[in-house]
Design a protein around this motif. Structure first.
Motif, PDB file in Angstrom:
ATOM      1  N   TYR A 144     -39.842  21.041  12.855  1.00 19.34           N
ATOM      2  CA  TYR A 144     -38.775  19.814  12.304  1.00 19.34           C
ATOM      3  C   TYR A 144     -38.151  20.149  11.089  1.00 19.34           C
ATOM      4  O   TYR A 144     -38.667  20.660  10.264  1.00 19.34           O
ATOM      5  CB  TYR A 144     -39.759  18.464  12.068  1.00 19.34           C
ATOM      6  CG  TYR A 144     -39.154  17.774  11.443  1.00 19.34           C
ATOM      7  CD1 TYR A 144     -38.226  16.815  12.337  1.00 19.34           C
ATOM      8  CD2 TYR A 144     -39.272  17.133  10.298  1.00 19.34           C
ATOM      9  CE1 TYR A 144     -37.534  15.535  11.559  1.00 19.34           C
ATOM     10  CE2 TYR A 144     -38.818  16.305   9.459  1.00 19.34           C
ATOM     11  CZ  TYR A 144     -37.779  15.361  10.024  1.00 19.34           C
ATOM     12  OH  TYR A 144     -37.152  14.257   9.711  1.00 19.34           O
ATOM     13  N   THR A 193     -34.175  14.298   9.871  1.00 17.72           N
ATOM     14  CA  THR A 193     -33.663  13.284  10.800  1.00 17.72           C
ATOM     15  C   THR A 193     -32.353  12.562  10.042  1.00 17.72           C
ATOM     16  O   THR A 193     -32.371  12.473   8.814  1.00 17.72           O
ATOM     17  CB  THR A 193     -34.802  12.374  10.740  1.00 17.72           C
ATOM     18  OG1 THR A 193     -35.888  12.634  11.301  1.00 17.72           O
ATOM     19  CG2 THR A 193     -34.448  10.982  11.631  1.00 17.72           C
ATOM     20  N   VAL A 231     -32.608  13.757  15.477  1.00 19.14           N
ATOM     21  CA  VAL A 231     -33.775  14.470  14.922  1.00 19.14           C
ATOM     22  C   VAL A 231     -33.469  16.014  15.077  1.00 19.14           C
ATOM     23  O   VAL A 231     -33.013  16.375  16.453  1.00 19.14           O
ATOM     24  CB  VAL A 231     -34.894  14.341  15.527  1.00 19.14           C
ATOM     25  CG1 VAL A 231     -36.147  15.301  14.906  1.00 19.14           C
ATOM     26  CG2 VAL A 231     -35.672  12.935  15.161  1.00 19.14           C
ATOM     27  N   LYS A 279     -34.243  10.598  18.410  1.00 22.39           N
ATOM     28  CA  LYS A 279     -35.390  10.048  17.529  1.00 22.39           C
ATOM     29  C   LYS A 279     -36.224   9.417  18.528  1.00 22.39           C
ATOM     30  O   LYS A 279     -37.679   9.359  18.335  1.00 22.39           O
ATOM     31  CB  LYS A 279     -35.026   9.122  16.232  1.00 22.39           C
ATOM     32  CG  LYS A 279     -36.197   8.800  15.579  1.00 22.39           C
ATOM     33  CD  LYS A 279     -35.585   8.134  14.438  1.00 22.39           C
ATOM     34  CE  LYS A 279     -36.677   7.514  13.543  1.00 22.39           C
ATOM     35  NZ  LYS A 279     -36.234   6.674  12.359  1.00 22.39           N
TER      36      LYS A 279
END
Length: 243
Positions: free
Chosen positions: A128, A131, A136, A151
């Motif tokens: 990750y 965002t 994302v 998302k």
């Protein structure tokens, strides 16, 4: 006629050649082949690629959020699944499905004992990054290629996303279907009421606010500044993080 038979008997046939109609019959590879995990079926009724994508039969009671199923010749992803009991009428499961190809959503009801064809998906790890709005940004850890997904793929678990967190993306035919965070995540308590000892011997829980803006129930001894481990599946407290 006898002369014709004698002439045919002298014709040299190659080892792989067979007389008759068997050469028109297409069948799936035998179980001993490398594709032994592929479900059997008549390839004349459905393309071989479709057979390769199929998974296994499961009961309606086993259908869960995020599952990919095949129904009425279409591929769907399960967006919502709610079990209900109808007295003597038996239990059912109300589901909301999204058509993978068209994106259209439909609602259906399954019997809990109904056979549903679940489709295999590929789980792939990503890192990750950040965002931005409803998107994302993820990174493939080996190639460093970046991928932008919705998302909504993470559902309510999107609040647990943290920098450099390893997440899992579920892919169907190379197309992202859903995503998930680790089952356990450590969060910091930013707000918690002061515990006052009561008369009860039962363990007491209180609502605490986490650094991601999400509130969970935690034991009364948890205080502001504590780091706690949360089960991201049901937002439940697991333990206090080791110092």
């Amino acid at each position: 006629m006898h002369a014709l038979r004698r002439r045919l008997s002298r014709v040299p046939f190659s080892p792989g050649f067979r007389l008759g109609r068997s050469f028109t019959r297409l069948t799936a590879p035998p179980p001993s082949s490398s594709n032994s995990g592929t479900p059997r079926g008549n390839v004349l009724e459905s393309p071989w690629s479709a057979l390769q994508r199929r998974g296994a039969k499961v009961l309606g009671s086993d259908v869960r959020l995020g599952n990919v199923i095949q129904r009425k010749g279409r591929i769907f992803q399960v967006l919502k699944a709610q079990h209900t009991q109808h007295g003597r009428g038996g239990a059912t499961i109300q589901v909301e499905l999204r058509d993978v190809d068209t994106g259209n959503k439909v609602s259906e009801r399954f019997r809990t004992d109904e056979a549903i064809e679940r489709v295999f998906v590929e789980d792939k790890s990503f890192t990750y990054l950040y965002t931005e709005g409803d998107s994302v940004m993820l990174m493939e850890p080996t190639t460093f290629d970046q991928l932008e997904v919705s998302k909504d793929f993470f559902g309510k678990a999107a609040c647990y996303l943290k920098d450099n967190m390893k997440v899992t993306l579920q892919l169907f035919d190379g197309k992202p279907m859903s995503a998930s965070v680790p089952p356990r995540v450590t969060c910091t308590v930013v707000e918690a009421q002061t515990h006052s000892k009561g008369q009860t011997a039962q363990p007491q829980y209180k609502k605490v606010l986490l650094d991601n803006g999400h509130s969970v129930m935690a034991p009364a001894f948890i205080k502001t500044g504590d780091e706690i481990v949360i089960n991201t599946t049901d937002d439940s407290y697991i333990t206090r993080a080791k110092e």
